[in-house]
Motif scaffolding. Structure first.
Motif, PDB file in Angstrom:
ATOM      1  N   ALA A 256      -2.312  10.444  11.100  1.00  0.00           N
ATOM      2  CA  ALA A 256      -1.947  10.632  10.012  1.00  0.00           C
ATOM      3  C   ALA A 256      -2.465   8.682   9.391  1.00  0.00           C
ATOM      4  O   ALA A 256      -2.590   8.548   8.396  1.00  0.00           O
ATOM      5  CB  ALA A 256      -0.501  10.315  10.192  1.00  0.00           C
ATOM      6  N   LEU A 257      -1.931   7.759  10.157  1.00  0.00           N
ATOM      7  CA  LEU A 257      -2.385   6.574   9.617  1.00  0.00           C
ATOM      8  C   LEU A 257      -3.841   6.662   9.493  1.00  0.00           C
ATOM      9  O   LEU A 257      -3.663   5.823   8.190  1.00  0.00           O
ATOM     10  CB  LEU A 257      -2.054   5.743  10.846  1.00  0.00           C
ATOM     11  N   ILE A 258      -4.576   6.420  10.178  1.00  0.00           N
ATOM     12  CA  ILE A 258      -5.777   6.406  10.217  1.00  0.00           C
ATOM     13  C   ILE A 258      -6.384   7.128   8.756  1.00  0.00           C
ATOM     14  O   ILE A 258      -7.659   6.609   7.631  1.00  0.00           O
ATOM     15  CB  ILE A 258      -6.650   7.168  10.919  1.00  0.00           C
ATOM     16  N   GLY A 259      -5.913   8.388   8.777  1.00  0.00           N
ATOM     17  CA  GLY A 259      -6.075   8.914   7.441  1.00  0.00           C
ATOM     18  C   GLY A 259      -5.211   7.935   5.968  1.00  0.00           C
ATOM     19  O   GLY A 259      -5.731   8.616   5.078  1.00  0.00           O
ATOM     20  N   LEU A 260      -4.490   7.611   6.531  1.00  0.00           N
ATOM     21  CA  LEU A 260      -3.467   7.087   5.138  1.00  0.00           C
ATOM     22  C   LEU A 260      -4.533   5.439   4.766  1.00  0.00           C
ATOM     23  O   LEU A 260      -4.902   5.251   3.548  1.00  0.00           O
ATOM     24  CB  LEU A 260      -2.662   6.177   5.628  1.00  0.00           C
ATOM     25  N   GLY A 261      -5.326   5.145   5.856  1.00  0.00           N
ATOM     26  CA  GLY A 261      -6.275   4.206   5.615  1.00  0.00           C
ATOM     27  C   GLY A 261      -7.117   4.103   5.135  1.00  0.00           C
ATOM     28  O   GLY A 261      -8.058   3.803   4.474  1.00  0.00           O
ATOM     29  N   LEU A 262      -8.115   5.665   5.699  1.00  0.00           N
ATOM     30  CA  LEU A 262      -8.867   6.475   4.407  1.00  0.00           C
ATOM     31  C   LEU A 262      -8.634   6.422   2.611  1.00  0.00           C
ATOM     32  O   LEU A 262      -8.812   6.460   2.527  1.00  0.00           O
ATOM     33  CB  LEU A 262      -9.463   7.821   5.696  1.00  0.00           C
ATOM     34  N   GLY A 263      -7.326   7.295   3.140  1.00  0.00           N
ATOM     35  CA  GLY A 263      -7.271   7.237   1.406  1.00  0.00           C
ATOM     36  C   GLY A 263      -6.580   5.853   1.273  1.00  0.00           C
ATOM     37  O   GLY A 263      -7.705   6.019  -0.539  1.00  0.00           O
ATOM     38  N   GLY A 264      -6.648   5.198   0.801  1.00  0.00           N
ATOM     39  CA  GLY A 264      -6.354   3.333   0.361  1.00  0.00           C
ATOM     40  C   GLY A 264      -7.861   3.338   0.434  1.00  0.00           C
ATOM     41  O   GLY A 264      -7.910   2.706  -1.022  1.00  0.00           O
ATOM     42  N   THR A 265      -8.624   3.050   1.261  1.00  0.00           N
ATOM     43  CA  THR A 265     -10.202   2.236   1.363  1.00  0.00           C
ATOM     44  C   THR A 265     -10.212   3.649   0.391  1.00  0.00           C
ATOM     45  O   THR A 265     -11.306   3.243  -0.537  1.00  0.00           O
ATOM     46  CB  THR A 265     -10.678   3.000   2.360  1.00  0.00           C
ATOM     47  N   LEU A 266     -10.701   5.031   0.099  1.00  0.00           N
ATOM     48  CA  LEU A 266     -10.889   5.499  -0.930  1.00  0.00           C
ATOM     49  C   LEU A 266     -10.781   5.145  -2.762  1.00  0.00           C
ATOM     50  O   LEU A 266     -11.140   5.082  -3.379  1.00  0.00           O
ATOM     51  CB  LEU A 266     -11.093   7.478  -1.025  1.00  0.00           C
ATOM     52  N   VAL A 267      -9.265   4.725  -2.338  1.00  0.00           N
ATOM     53  CA  VAL A 267      -8.831   4.926  -3.972  1.00  0.00           C
ATOM     54  C   VAL A 267      -8.957   2.973  -4.543  1.00  0.00           C
ATOM     55  O   VAL A 267      -9.586   3.279  -5.655  1.00  0.00           O
ATOM     56  CB  VAL A 267      -7.155   5.021  -4.103  1.00  0.00           C
ATOM     57  N   PHE A 268      -8.948   2.257  -3.689  1.00  0.00           N
ATOM     58  CA  PHE A 268      -9.151   0.911  -4.252  1.00  0.00           C
ATOM     59  C   PHE A 268     -10.789   0.973  -3.485  1.00  0.00           C
ATOM     60  O   PHE A 268     -11.783   0.634  -4.714  1.00  0.00           O
ATOM     61  CB  PHE A 268      -8.938   0.087  -2.569  1.00  0.00           C
ATOM     62  N   GLY A 269     -11.527   1.549  -3.053  1.00  0.00           N
ATOM     63  CA  GLY A 269     -12.596   1.598  -2.693  1.00  0.00           C
ATOM     64  C   GLY A 269     -13.842   2.920  -3.726  1.00  0.00           C
ATOM     65  O   GLY A 269     -15.068   1.963  -4.845  1.00  0.00           O
ATOM     66  N   GLY A 270     -13.422   3.297  -4.425  1.00  0.00           N
ATOM     67  CA  GLY A 270     -13.299   4.169  -5.789  1.00  0.00           C
ATOM     68  C   GLY A 270     -13.583   3.296  -7.353  1.00  0.00           C
ATOM     69  O   GLY A 270     -14.294   2.808  -7.811  1.00  0.00           O
ATOM     70  N   ARG A 271     -12.260   2.207  -7.148  1.00  0.00           N
ATOM     71  CA  ARG A 271     -12.055   1.851  -7.844  1.00  0.00           C
ATOM     72  C   ARG A 271     -13.012   0.620  -8.392  1.00  0.00           C
ATOM     73  O   ARG A 271     -13.768   0.496  -8.987  1.00  0.00           O
ATOM     74  CB  ARG A 271     -10.792   0.939  -8.348  1.00  0.00           C
TER      75      ARG A 271
END
Lengths: 592, 598
Positions: free
Chosen positions: B248-263
């Protein structure tokens, strides 16, 4: 499939038939576990799919705000996934623990049904292993094993579905890796199995060699053959290393091969997918998702290969457990037990022959009647068969020929427990359980009140030294009664017999290690207990024998003389010699 | 931990070439491995630019780079894990050599099973430190550095977002890890309780049946069984969270990366390809985080096991000069022959390792004196525990005198190389141990080059020749665990033959005739008497008939402190007519023999 494979398969199926019924009562746990697996796997599979949406629907069109919606959704998904995975692990473990508890209970319970002779043949360590580590190994099969496999399969199915949904053509191309992986796994297993066998053999050889060295270390050193022995060891050690290097080689080749298969799959996705994007059949986001899935794809497949080995170990353990559970008790109560017509406490050994193995007779043609209330002393040299004789009365062993009667009824017609309740027995080597002194006197018998036990302790002269223990009679004794002297343990054994109101008393050299002072006091108490009860006393001390109504001399497994102390002494035969050896003042000088 | 590596380094140093090669392979494997996302980055960027025709080129590059990674991964495993096996070989060799040289005092302290588990389980735990224990941390460090480098190059800010969860992961892992450790200790203790119940139950099988206590035993077991299942579930409550939480934590990091990286991607700060590469690097970091806990575990276990191995490696072997002293050439001296002398010897057995008593162990011998002239035959008798075997065992230095000296041929036995000393003593130990090899090899154990005739001669002398001819393979019959089981008497006679084959001026029999019947005994005694004629002989005996013919019989008895002293001395006839302890013992034994015959 080869013949041994078929045999293994049959064995596996037979074992499962025995083990599966234990799982049945808890099938709801498994069902819940599988349902949760689906949810957890779904959450895992959703990750790359969200990446696809993020790239295609938001990044590609420059919609940064939509990304936050995805994040919110994704965090929710992670939470659900976490809860499902946690719940699944918990419920599956609960299942495993329940099943193990039941199996362990049955194993132990079954051991209680086996007769004393079984324990002579099975070392204690082995018995303990069955009830502990073997059952634990079974857990691998029941919970982690099965559920992990289900998880892996579900995950695999989820990934495949996601791939097919995104682009079925590219999905099918990607699936090309699956047979390649299974072939690689199959070749690997075929190579590693003989390698592991070689390792097992080498390890066993090294261990038994070292064990032999350690056992014979004195001879080895006295005859100065260390150098030669070390040379022999070198050969085994080299084989040990060689065998292990074999497995290292297998793994060293297997992992890169798997890596290459993964790489080729990724390359195909990039190459083929690139073309598909060109023709508009695939989006960039879907391609990225494909790439991420391909990484996830390989883990469950690799896991499945490894799980296989664990399952083999679990099957071996379950085989041992099933074998134990299938062991028939050598001695059991008859279908329709009878009760004796009269309960007078008479004992009869009628032309009894007994051997522990085959025709190695320990007792030959023993004929003995003990009248109600009579006290009979049995004397004899070490190894004459005295202890065996006592054990036969309680049907701890089965006679080969002749019969044993208690209250005029053949012991084989008695209900086993009713029979044994007629007796109080004091063994020479008193076995103590962990627990307090009082616990050891009561031995879990609910019919003995604490007051009874305390009184027995008083009479058996235990109270005197128990007062010095930190908690008196409630002091917990360590493993196997550590801390008590042999004599003190015998007193506990006597108290045990005193607390029971059985009609027949069997004392097997019950006071051999008690000091003379205490002995005198205990004798008085024993005298009270013996009154009005039938008793068979295997004696080491003159004082015990003197009070006997009759003395039976057992020699080399036969009854050789019967009579009173004075009669036998006057005969000047075996008894008189035994008397001189064992009971004269010189007896204190124990040689040997 | 420091001690672990101080001891391990020398073993690794021998293979520094292989280690270096393996580490280089590891580095190259990781370099190639880390290049793959770079290729993907360029492929995705090319796609965005519409250059779809170059995709198969990128595909080829991926395969090429991965091939590099795969090849070096092979070398990495083969060399780094292989080295741990080679080093293990050396360690096992040293361990075994040390075990063989350690004196009886050491072996009395450690049970065989204990030493065996050290040589198997502990050795393997230490080996793991050298193999996976080296490979994975290095791999982790390189991967982490590489991933960070590439991630930082793509976007330092995005890296910060991505690794924000990492400290949380580490802290949670540590907290959970400790909880799991504590609870699994409780579970293990409960398992020990279950074992104890079964152990007691099996040991008291007769008692349980005699007192019909099967049901109460079941109840005791049920309680422990329930307690174990209960504690196990308490452990599961924590341990089941570990992996899902990690995911879950790794997924959280992935989600953050995706959103911030997406921006960042929509802003044009990074390309989509860079975002994809970044996500891959992020994924690469997952495994090292998981592996770290495992590696720490390997090292902890290895350190604990090394401590147990060190108990053997650091134990002192018997101290012994490497050569005969200058003035002792030709020892034992012709004039003095092989006389044996105990000069005020004090000896106490060392307390077992488990004993917590502060009290010094009681001496078995105290200022003990004894002289056996060259060529004399002396017998030692006495009750069990009177110290007679101890006397015999001090001569070939199975044990060493604490105070005073044991002299052979006028020389303190500690001044003579122990191999030289033992070469001159034919010793028949109480426990007549035979190795699992052929009888011929067993008889020739001390003289591997002995002739067949010689072997047959001693077999005949020890009254064994007839038995051997009855075996299926005669002298080639393998005995011991994997061969024919000999009777106690046959083993004792073999041990005697083995000693008689030695051309040694001293013969010592340590209570060896107890397991043979009296007829065989008298035959062997005749052989021993012949052998004793040319030798200085010490016979320790339990059965007095064994010693009747000795030149001198010494009866040992404990004095008030429990130390042995010579209570009676003389020939058999003298002692019997003296009417002391010896005479009493003799009468008892006669009586027992009579009883046996009845």
């Amino acid at each position: 499939m080869t013949a041994p494979d078929l045999a293994t398969e049959r064995r596996d199926r037979r074992l499962l038939r025995r083990v599966l019924p234990y799982a049945r009562p808890y099938w709801r746990f498994i069902a819940l576990g599988v349902a949760l697996v689906l949810v957890a796997a779904g959450a895992q599979v959703a990750g790359p799919y969200l990446v696809r949406i993020a790239i295609d629907d938001h990044i590609a069109v420059g919609d940064a705000d939509g990304l936050f919606r995805i994040l919110g959704f994704y965090v929710g998904l992670l939470t659900v996934g976490f809860l499902a995975a946690y719940g699944q692990a918990w419920v599956v473990n609960l299942f495993g623990q329940r099943v193990m508890r039941d199996i362990r209970r049955d194993v132990f319970s079954h051991i209680q049904r086996l007769h004393a002779g079984w324990f002579d043949r099975n070392p204690i360590g082995r018995v303990v292993t069955r009830a502990t580590s073997d059952v634990d190994a079974l857990n691998e099969l029941l919970s982690s094993g099965v559920v992990m496999i289900i998880t892996d399969v579900v995950l695999l199915g989820g990934i495949m579905t996601a791939l097919l949904l995104m682009n079925w053509r590219l999905a099918l191309v990607t699936f090309g890796a699956v047979p390649a992986l299974f072939v690689a796994g199959w070749v690997f297993r075929r190579r590693i199995r003989p390698a592991f066998r070689r390792v097992r053999e080498a390890v066993a050889a090294v261990n038994s060699f070292i064990q032999e060295t350690l056992t014979g270390i004195e001879v080895l050193q006295l005859f100065r053959q260390q150098r030669r022995r070390a040379r022999e060891y070198r050969v085994l050690n080299r084989e040990h290393t060689g065998a292990h290097l074999d497995t290292v080689l297998c793994f060293s080749v297997f992992y890169p091969v798997v890596e290459m298969i993964t790489a080729v799959t990724i390359a195909v996705i990039v190459g083929y997918g690139g073309g598909a994007i060109g023709s508009g059949a695939l989006t960039v986001g879907a391609l990225v998702a494909f790439l991420m899935y391909s990484e996830m794809f390989f883990r469950p497949i690799r896991d499945l290969t490894e799980k296989f080995n664990i399952l083999q170990g679990a099957l071996a353990a379950s085989e041992r457990i099933v074998e134990l559970l299938s062991t028939e008790p050598g001695i059991r109560s008859p279908e329709n037990p009878r009760l004796p017509a009269r309960r007078d406490g008479s004992l009869t050994l009628n032309r009894v022959w007994f051997a522990y193995n085959d025709k190695d007779w320990v007792l030959e043609d023993i004929h003995l009647d003990v009248a109600p209330g009579e006290m009979v002393a049995v004397v004899g040299h070490t190894g004459a068969g005295k202890t065996t004789l006592a054990a036969l009365l309680l049907r701890l062993y089965e006679v080969q020929r002749g019969s044993v009667l208690v209250d005029g009824l053949d012991v084989r017609e008695w209900d086993l427990r009713t029979l044994r309740r007629q007796f109080s027995m004091v063994q020479q080597d008193v076995h103590l359980f962990s627990g307090s002194v009082l616990d050891n006197i009561r031995l879990g018998d609910p019919s003995i009140s604490e007051a009874d036990a305390r009184r027995a302790a008083e009479e058996a002269e235990i109270s005197a030294w128990a007062e010095r223990l930190p908690h008196g009679l409630d002091t917990r004794l360590g493993e196997r009664g550590a801390g008590l002297s042999q004599g003190q343990r015998q007193l506990v054994g006597i108290a045990r017999a005193m607390a029971r109101k059985s009609r027949i008393l069997v004392l097997d050299e019950a006071t051999s290690s008690v000091d003379t002072e205490t002995e005198r006091a205990v004798q008085t108490a024993l005298g009270r207990v013996l009154r009005n009860r039938t008793s068979l006393v295997i004696a080491h001390r003159l004082s015990t024998i003197r009070g006997a109504d009759r003395i039976v001399v057992l020699h080399h497994g036969r009854i050789r003389e019967v009579g009173s102390h004075h009669e036998l002494l006057a005969r000047g035969d075996i008894y008189s010699r035994l008397y001189e050896l064992q009971f004269e003042p010189e007896a204190a000088l124990a040689v040997g | 931990m420091l001690d672990l590596w101080r001891r391990l380094l020398p073993y690794l140093a021998r293979y520094r070439g292989r280690v270096t090669f393996g580490l280089v392979a590891l580095l190259l494997c990781r370099v190639f491995y880390l290049i793959v996302p770079q290729v993907l980055e360029r492929a995705v960027d090319a796609l965005e630019a519409g250059a779809t025709d170059r995709m198969w080129t990128f595909a080829g590059m991926i395969v090429g780079v991965s091939l590099g990674s795969a090849i070096f991964r092979y070398f990495m495993r083969w060399y780094l894990i292989g080295v741990s096996r080679y080093a293990e070989y050396d360690m096992r060799r040293d361990f075994y050599a040390r075990l063989q040289e350690l004196p009886a005092a050491f072996h009395a302290r450690y049970r065989v099973g204990d030493l065996l588990s050290r040589s198997a389980q502990d050795m393997n735990a230490v080996r793991m430190v050298l193999g996976p224990g080296v490979m994975y941390p290095v791999e982790t460090v390189i991967t982490t550095i590489g991933c960070f480098g590439f991630m930082l190059a793509i976007s330092p800010r995005l890296t910060l977002v991505a690794v924000a969860v990492m400290p949380v992961v580490s802290i949670l892992m540590k907290i959970l890890g400790e909880k799991i450790f504590r609870r699994s200790e409780v579970v293990q203790a409960k398992m020990a309780d279950i074992s104890a119940v079964v152990q007691e139950n099996a040991a008291g099988a007769r008692l349980v049946r005699a007192f019909a206590q099967e049901d109460s035993q079941r109840e005791v077991f049920r309680r422990e069984n329930e307690a174990y299942a209960d504690r196990s579930m308490r452990l599961v409550a924590v341990s089941a969270a570990l992996f899902p939480l990690l995911l879950a934590l790794i997924g959280l990091g992935l989600g953050g990366t995706l959103v911030f990286g997406g921006r960042l991607a929509t802003d044009g700060a990074i390309t989509t390809g860079e975002l994809v590469a970044f996500l891959f690097y992020y994924g690469y970091l997952t495994w090292p985080m998981i592996a770290l806990g495992w590696v720490v575990n390997i090292h902890q276990r290895g350190a604990a096991s090394m401590k147990r191995l060190a108990a053997v490696f650091d134990a002192e072997p018997l101290a012994s000069p490497s050569a005969l002293p200058e003035d002792a050439r030709g020892w034992p001296f012709a004039g003095d022959g092989a006389a044996i002398e105990f000069d005020r010897v004090t000896f106490a057995y060392p307390a077992p390792a488990a004993a917590e008593d502060d009290a010094a162990p009681r001496p078995v011998l105290k200022d003990f004196r004894l002289r056996i002239g060259a060529g004399e035959t002396v017998a030692l008798v006495g009750r069990t525990g009177s110290g007679k075997s101890t006397v015999a065992r001090l001569i070939p230095r199975i044990h060493d005198a604490g105070r005073g000296a044991v002299r052979v041929g006028g020389r303190d036995v500690r001044e003579i190389p122990v191999a030289e000393l033992r070469r001159r003593i034919a010793f028949v130990p109480q426990d007549s141990f035979l190795f699992s090899m052929s009888l011929r090899e067993n008889l020739a154990f001390g003289e591997p080059d002995a002739s067949d005739d010689g072997i047959r001669r001693v077999a005949a002398e020890a009254g064994l020749a007839g038995d051997i001819e009855g075996f299926p393979d005669g002298y080639d019959t393998v005995v011991g665990e994997r061969g024919v089981t000999l009777s106690g008497g046959q083993r004792q006679r073999s041990a005697i033959a083995r000693a008689l084959l030695l051309d040694a001026p001293i013969l010592i029999l340590d209570d060896v005739l107890s397991a043979v019947d009296s007829e065989t005994e008298s035959r062997i005694l005749a052989a021993v008497r012949r052998a004793a004629l040319e030798r200085t002989t010490l016979i320790v005996a339990h059965r007095l008939s064994t010693v009747r013919d000795a030149d001198r019989i010494l009866l040992l008895d404990a004095d008030a402190d429990g130390a042995a002293r010579v209570a009676e001395e003389g020939t058999h006839d003298e002692l019997v007519s003296a009417g002391g302890l010896y005479a009493a013992m003799y009468r008892r034994q006669m009586l027992e023999e009579e009883l046996e015959r009845l």
